[in-house]
Design an enzyme around this catalytic site. Structure first.
Site, PDB file in Angstrom:
ATOM      1  N   SER A 225      29.601 -17.866  45.700  1.00  0.00           N
ATOM      2  CA  SER A 225      29.223 -18.036  47.096  1.00  0.00           C
ATOM      3  C   SER A 225      29.389 -16.724  47.857  1.00  0.00           C
ATOM      4  O   SER A 225      30.265 -15.907  47.536  1.00  0.00           O
ATOM      5  CB  SER A 225      30.162 -19.090  47.690  1.00  0.00           C
ATOM      6  OG  SER A 225      30.059 -19.110  49.088  1.00  0.00           O
TER       7      SER A 225
ATOM      8  N   TYR B  12      38.939 -22.713  49.389  1.00  0.00           N
ATOM      9  CA  TYR B  12      37.654 -22.858  48.687  1.00  0.00           C
ATOM     10  C   TYR B  12      37.149 -21.488  48.229  1.00  0.00           C
ATOM     11  O   TYR B  12      36.798 -21.283  47.067  1.00  0.00           O
ATOM     12  CB  TYR B  12      36.611 -23.537  49.590  1.00  0.00           C
ATOM     13  CG  TYR B  12      35.209 -23.408  49.044  1.00  0.00           C
ATOM     14  CD1 TYR B  12      34.824 -24.096  47.906  1.00  0.00           C
ATOM     15  CD2 TYR B  12      34.278 -22.537  49.627  1.00  0.00           C
ATOM     16  CE1 TYR B  12      33.542 -23.945  47.369  1.00  0.00           C
ATOM     17  CE2 TYR B  12      33.012 -22.379  49.106  1.00  0.00           C
ATOM     18  CZ  TYR B  12      32.641 -23.085  47.975  1.00  0.00           C
ATOM     19  OH  TYR B  12      31.387 -22.911  47.446  1.00  0.00           O
TER      20      TYR B  12
ATOM     21  N   LYS C 146      36.660 -19.790  44.329  1.00  0.00           N
ATOM     22  CA  LYS C 146      35.441 -19.189  43.763  1.00  0.00           C
ATOM     23  C   LYS C 146      35.732 -17.774  43.259  1.00  0.00           C
ATOM     24  O   LYS C 146      35.289 -17.373  42.180  1.00  0.00           O
ATOM     25  CB  LYS C 146      34.333 -19.141  44.830  1.00  0.00           C
ATOM     26  CG  LYS C 146      33.757 -20.492  45.158  1.00  0.00           C
ATOM     27  CD  LYS C 146      32.913 -21.001  43.997  1.00  0.00           C
ATOM     28  CE  LYS C 146      32.592 -22.469  44.133  1.00  0.00           C
ATOM     29  NZ  LYS C 146      31.920 -23.053  42.984  1.00  0.00           N
TER      30      LYS C 146
ATOM     31  N   TYR D 247      25.537 -17.566  46.192  1.00  0.00           N
ATOM     32  CA  TYR D 247      24.534 -18.176  47.079  1.00  0.00           C
ATOM     33  C   TYR D 247      24.886 -17.890  48.526  1.00  0.00           C
ATOM     34  O   TYR D 247      26.051 -17.955  48.914  1.00  0.00           O
ATOM     35  CB  TYR D 247      24.509 -19.696  46.947  1.00  0.00           C
ATOM     36  CG  TYR D 247      24.526 -20.284  45.564  1.00  0.00           C
ATOM     37  CD1 TYR D 247      23.938 -19.654  44.471  1.00  0.00           C
ATOM     38  CD2 TYR D 247      25.129 -21.524  45.355  1.00  0.00           C
ATOM     39  CE1 TYR D 247      23.969 -20.234  43.217  1.00  0.00           C
ATOM     40  CE2 TYR D 247      25.159 -22.115  44.100  1.00  0.00           C
ATOM     41  CZ  TYR D 247      24.589 -21.459  43.033  1.00  0.00           C
ATOM     42  OH  TYR D 247      24.622 -22.051  41.798  1.00  0.00           O
TER      43      TYR D 247
HETATM   44  P1  NAD Z   1      27.521 -30.890  45.577  1.00  0.00           P
HETATM   45  O1  NAD Z   1      28.835 -31.424  45.992  1.00  0.00           O
HETATM   46  O2  NAD Z   1      26.294 -31.568  46.079  1.00  0.00           O
HETATM   47  O3  NAD Z   1      27.429 -30.855  43.980  1.00  0.00           O
HETATM   48  C1  NAD Z   1      28.572 -30.686  43.180  1.00  0.00           C
HETATM   49  C2  NAD Z   1      28.556 -31.807  42.138  1.00  0.00           C
HETATM   50  O4  NAD Z   1      29.682 -31.657  41.277  1.00  0.00           O
HETATM   51  C3  NAD Z   1      28.655 -33.208  42.769  1.00  0.00           C
HETATM   52  O5  NAD Z   1      27.602 -33.987  42.253  1.00  0.00           O
HETATM   53  C4  NAD Z   1      30.008 -33.727  42.322  1.00  0.00           C
HETATM   54  O6  NAD Z   1      29.982 -35.116  42.101  1.00  0.00           O
HETATM   55  C5  NAD Z   1      30.239 -32.940  41.053  1.00  0.00           C
HETATM   56  N1  NAD Z   1      31.648 -32.708  40.702  1.00  0.00           N
HETATM   57  C6  NAD Z   1      32.646 -32.213  41.469  1.00  0.00           C
HETATM   58  N2  NAD Z   1      33.776 -32.107  40.750  1.00  0.00           N
HETATM   59  C7  NAD Z   1      33.486 -32.539  39.498  1.00  0.00           C
HETATM   60  C8  NAD Z   1      34.235 -32.659  38.300  1.00  0.00           C
HETATM   61  N3  NAD Z   1      35.521 -32.323  38.231  1.00  0.00           N
HETATM   62  N4  NAD Z   1      33.614 -33.140  37.202  1.00  0.00           N
HETATM   63  C9  NAD Z   1      32.311 -33.492  37.244  1.00  0.00           C
HETATM   64  N5  NAD Z   1      31.554 -33.397  38.343  1.00  0.00           N
HETATM   65  C10 NAD Z   1      32.136 -32.927  39.454  1.00  0.00           C
HETATM   66  O7  NAD Z   1      27.496 -29.335  45.943  1.00  0.00           O
HETATM   67  P2  NAD Z   1      26.265 -28.317  45.934  1.00  0.00           P
HETATM   68  O8  NAD Z   1      25.975 -27.959  47.347  1.00  0.00           O
HETATM   69  O9  NAD Z   1      25.193 -28.775  45.052  1.00  0.00           O
HETATM   70  O10 NAD Z   1      27.005 -27.053  45.313  1.00  0.00           O
HETATM   71  C11 NAD Z   1      26.976 -26.801  43.925  1.00  0.00           C
HETATM   72  C12 NAD Z   1      27.868 -25.615  43.623  1.00  0.00           C
HETATM   73  O11 NAD Z   1      27.429 -24.500  44.382  1.00  0.00           O
HETATM   74  C13 NAD Z   1      29.336 -25.833  44.004  1.00  0.00           C
HETATM   75  O12 NAD Z   1      30.133 -25.235  43.020  1.00  0.00           O
HETATM   76  C14 NAD Z   1      29.469 -25.110  45.322  1.00  0.00           C
HETATM   77  O13 NAD Z   1      30.774 -24.646  45.527  1.00  0.00           O
HETATM   78  C15 NAD Z   1      28.497 -23.961  45.131  1.00  0.00           C
HETATM   79  N6  NAD Z   1      27.974 -23.441  46.399  1.00  0.00           N
HETATM   80  C16 NAD Z   1      27.398 -24.290  47.295  1.00  0.00           C
HETATM   81  C17 NAD Z   1      26.919 -23.804  48.500  1.00  0.00           C
HETATM   82  C18 NAD Z   1      26.338 -24.723  49.533  1.00  0.00           C
HETATM   83  O14 NAD Z   1      26.305 -24.353  50.710  1.00  0.00           O
HETATM   84  N7  NAD Z   1      25.847 -25.912  49.173  1.00  0.00           N
HETATM   85  C19 NAD Z   1      26.992 -22.431  48.770  1.00  0.00           C
HETATM   86  C20 NAD Z   1      27.575 -21.580  47.823  1.00  0.00           C
HETATM   87  C21 NAD Z   1      28.060 -22.104  46.629  1.00  0.00           C
HETATM   88  C1  WQD Z   2      26.046 -22.072  59.679  1.00  0.00           C
HETATM   89  C2  WQD Z   2      26.036 -21.620  61.140  1.00  0.00           C
HETATM   90  C3  WQD Z   2      28.045 -22.171  62.315  1.00  0.00           C
HETATM   91  C4  WQD Z   2      27.503 -26.515  62.129  1.00  0.00           C
HETATM   92  C5  WQD Z   2      29.339 -22.542  54.711  1.00  0.00           C
HETATM   93  C6  WQD Z   2      30.477 -22.097  53.844  1.00  0.00           C
HETATM   94  C7  WQD Z   2      29.989 -21.157  52.773  1.00  0.00           C
HETATM   95  C8  WQD Z   2      28.829 -21.761  51.981  1.00  0.00           C
HETATM   96  C9  WQD Z   2      27.759 -22.266  52.899  1.00  0.00           C
HETATM   97  C10 WQD Z   2      29.725 -22.817  50.022  1.00  0.00           C
HETATM   98  C11 WQD Z   2      27.360 -21.020  61.591  1.00  0.00           C
HETATM   99  C12 WQD Z   2      26.867 -22.923  62.896  1.00  0.00           C
HETATM  100  C13 WQD Z   2      27.333 -25.155  61.998  1.00  0.00           C
HETATM  101  C14 WQD Z   2      27.423 -27.079  63.422  1.00  0.00           C
HETATM  102  C15 WQD Z   2      26.985 -24.901  64.327  1.00  0.00           C
HETATM  103  N1  WQD Z   2      29.247 -22.877  51.200  1.00  0.00           N
HETATM  104  N2  WQD Z   2      27.078 -24.365  63.074  1.00  0.00           N
HETATM  105  N3  WQD Z   2      27.159 -26.258  64.469  1.00  0.00           N
HETATM  106  O1  WQD Z   2      29.733 -21.647  57.685  1.00  0.00           O
HETATM  107  O2  WQD Z   2      27.747 -20.148  57.177  1.00  0.00           O
HETATM  108  O3  WQD Z   2      28.812 -21.387  55.359  1.00  0.00           O
HETATM  109  O4  WQD Z   2      28.331 -23.133  53.892  1.00  0.00           O
HETATM  110  O5  WQD Z   2      29.980 -21.869  49.361  1.00  0.00           O
HETATM  111  O6  WQD Z   2      31.075 -20.910  51.959  1.00  0.00           O
HETATM  112  O7  WQD Z   2      31.441 -21.459  54.664  1.00  0.00           O
HETATM  113  O8  WQD Z   2      27.505 -22.634  56.999  1.00  0.00           O
HETATM  114  O9  WQD Z   2      26.094 -24.487  57.774  1.00  0.00           O
HETATM  115  O10 WQD Z   2      28.574 -24.571  58.249  1.00  0.00           O
HETATM  116  O11 WQD Z   2      27.166 -22.925  59.460  1.00  0.00           O
HETATM  117  O12 WQD Z   2      26.739 -24.212  65.302  1.00  0.00           O
HETATM  118  O13 WQD Z   2      27.605 -28.304  63.619  1.00  0.00           O
HETATM  119  O14 WQD Z   2      25.830 -22.768  61.958  1.00  0.00           O
HETATM  120  O15 WQD Z   2      28.941 -21.772  63.323  1.00  0.00           O
HETATM  121  O16 WQD Z   2      27.056 -19.984  62.498  1.00  0.00           O
HETATM  122  P1  WQD Z   2      28.526 -21.382  56.905  1.00  0.00           P
HETATM  123  P2  WQD Z   2      27.345 -23.753  58.085  1.00  0.00           P
END
Ligand code: NAD
Ligand code: WQD
Length: 338
Positions: free
Chosen positions: A124, A148, A152, A176
Site C-alpha cells: 500500500s 495496519y 504491510k 496500491y
Molecule cells: P478485502 O477485505 O475486500 O479483501 C481481503 C479478503 O481477505 C477478504 O475477502 C477477507 O475475507 C480475506 N481474509 C482476510 N483475512 C484472511 C485470512 N486470515 N484467511 C483467509 N482470508 C482472509 O480488501 P481489499 O480492498 O480487496 O484489499 C486486498 C488487499 O489489498 C489487502 O491486503 C489490503 O490490505 C490491500 N490494500 C487495499 C487497499 C484498498 O484501499 N482497498 C489499498 C492498498 C492495499
Molecule cells: C480519501 C480522502 C479523506 C472519507 C486509505 C488508507 C490507505 C489505503 C487506501 C489500504 C481523504 C477524505 C474520506 C470521508 C472524506 N488502504 N474523506 N470523508 O485515507 O487516502 O487511504 O485507503 O492500504 O492505507 O489509509 O483513503 O478513502 O479513507 O480517504 O473527506 O468520509 O477522502 O480525508 O482525503 P485514504 P480514504
C-alpha cells in the site's frame, strides 16, 4: 500450473480473479470470508464463464494450506488476504499484526516446502513516510503512523529478506494507491461491512440515501480547493497490474516494490463533483474537521510500473465514478442483499 489467490472473494481479489481467467490463467482461491461474501465467488465464476476451486479457510492454517499445495500444482501466489482498516488497526493492533503477518509467513513456509517461489504481495502507498515528496517514488523513505501500515511494511521486509536469502525467489510488492470503481458489469464491487471508512463507498451510499450526508474531512489543506488530494485508481486497472506482475515474476528474480497508481491527484471535492456530474445524482455534504492521521496530498510516481511491467492506468475519473455507482445501484445492500 495454477495461481493461488488468497483473499480472492474480497474487493481487489475478486476483480483480479476475473482478469486472471480472462488472461488464460487457472486459479485456485482461498478466503475465510471474514470480510467478504460467497456471492462474490459465484459472480466471479459467472463473469469469467469458468469454474475454479474455492476453499473457505483461514490462510494462517498451515495444515490446510499444505493440503491445498499438495492437491494443486501452484506456480505463483497472489496474496490479498488480510485486514485493511486503518482506524480499526489502531484499536486492535494485535489482530492486525497477527493476521497480516501470520498469513504472509505461513504462506511462505508452505511455499518453500512445495518449491513455489513467486509471490505477488498487496502492499500500500501507506508504507511511505508522511510528508514524502510528491509524486512519491518507490525509493522514498518508508515509515507508517498506524499498525495496519506497519504490518504491510513488515511483510515487505520479510518477503524482501526471503528473496535475498534464496535467489530462486521472485517477489513483487505492489503498492496500491486508492482503489475505487468496480467491474463494468456492476456484478462485483466494493462491499464494506458497516459504515464505510473510505471516501467512495461513503459517496455511493450517500447518493443512494442509505447515509444522510458525506463529511468532507477538512477544507483548509494546502491543495487547489483545500480538500485532501489522493491518487484514485480503477480496480480494473489494478487487477491488470497483477497479471503484468506475474509475467514480471516469471522473468525476474529478487524482490521489487512497484507503485500502482495513475500519477494524478484528485481532491475530495473533485471526486464529489465528478460523481454528481457523471451519474446525475446529488451527494449532500458538509465540511467537517480534518480526520486524524490524514495528510494533504498523496499521489504516485507510476514510471516504474510502466518501465518494468509495461503497465499504466487506462481508466479515468469518469469511468471510476460511473462504475462505482453502477455497482452500488445494482447492489444497494451489497452481496448480502436484503
Ligand atoms: P478485502 O477485505 O475486500 O479483501 C481481503 C479478503 O481477505 C477478504 O475477502 C477477507 O475475507 C480475506 N481474509 C482476510 N483475512 C484472511 C485470512 N486470515 N484467511 C483467509 N482470508 C482472509 O480488501 P481489499 O480492498 O480487496 O484489499 C486486498 C488487499 O489489498 C489487502 O491486503 C489490503 O490490505 C490491500 N490494500 C487495499 C487497499 C484498498 O484501499 N482497498 C489499498 C492498498 C492495499
Ligand atoms: C480519501 C480522502 C479523506 C472519507 C486509505 C488508507 C490507505 C489505503 C487506501 C489500504 C481523504 C477524505 C474520506 C470521508 C472524506 N488502504 N474523506 N470523508 O485515507 O487516502 O487511504 O485507503 O492500504 O492505507 O489509509 O483513503 O478513502 O479513507 O480517504 O473527506 O468520509 O477522502 O480525508 O482525503 P485514504 P480514504
Amino acid at each position: 500450473m495454477s495461481i493461488l489467490v488468497t483473499g480472492g472473494a474480497g474487493y481487489i481479489g475478486s476483480h483480479t480473479c476475473v482478469k486472471l481467467i480472462e488472461n488464460g490463467y487457472d486459479i485456485v482461491v482461498v478466503d475465510d470470508l471474514s470480510n467478504s461474501h460467497i456471492k462474490a465467488i459465484e459472480r466471479v465464476k459467472e463473469l469469467a464463464g469458468k469454474d475454479f476451486p474455492f476453499y473457505e479457510f483461514d490462510v494462517c492454517d498451515g495444515n490446510k494450506l499444505d493440503e491445498l499445495f499438495t492437491k494443486h500444482d501452484i506456480g505463483c501466489v497472489i496474496h490479498f488476504a488480510g485486514f485493511k482498516a486503518v482506524g480499526e488497526s489502531v484499536e486492535k493492533p494485535l489482530e492486525y499484526y497477527s493476521n497480516n503477518l501470520k498469513t504472509t509467513m505461513t504462506l511462505c513456509r508452505v511455499m518453500k516446502r512445495h518449491n513455489v517461489n513467486k509471490f505477488i504481495f498487496s502492499s500500500s502507498a501507506t508504507v511511505y513516510k508522511p510528508g514524502s515528496q510528491m509524486p512519491v517514488s518507490e525509493d522514498a523513505e518508508l515509515g507508517c503512523t498506524n499498525p495496519y501500515g506497519w504490518s504491510k511494511l513488515i511483510c515487505e521486509r520479510i518477503l524482501t529478506d526471503i528473496a535475498y536469502a534464496d535467489d530462486t525467489w521472485s517477489v513483487v510488492l505492489l503498492r496500491y494507491f486508492n482503489p475505487i470503481g468496480a467491474h463494468e458489469s456492476g456484478k462485483i464491487g466494493e462491499d464494506p461491512a458497516g459504515i464505510p471508512n473510505n471516501l467512495v463507498p461513503y459517496i455511493t451510499q450517500t447518493a443512494l440515501g442509505r447515509l444522510e450526508k458525506l463529511s468532507v474531512f477538512g477544507n483548509d489543506y494546502d491543495t487547489h480547493d483545500g480538500t485532501g488530494v489522493r491518487d484514485y485508481i480503477h480496480v480494473q486497472d489494478l487487477a491488470q497490474g497483477h497479471v503484468d506482475a506475474i509475467r514480471y515474476a516469471d522473468e525476474n528474480k529478487g524482490a521489487i516494490a512497484i507503485n500502482l497508481g495513475t500519477g494524478i491527484g484528485y481532491s475530495v471535492l473533485d471526486i464529489v463533483n465528478a460523481f454528481e456530474k457523471v451519474n446525475g445524482v446529488k451527494v449532500p455534504y458538509v465540511i467537517a474537521p480534518r480526520r486524524e492521521g490524514d495528510v494533504a496530498t498523496v499521489y504516485a510516481n507510476a514510471n516504474k510500473a510502466k518501465e518494468l511491467l509495461g503497465w499504466e492506468a487506462k481508466k479515468n475519473l469518469e469511468d471510476m465514478c460511473r462504475d462505482s455507482w453502477r455497482w452500488q445501484k445494482q447492489n444497494p445492500k451489497g452481496y448480502a442483499g436484503e
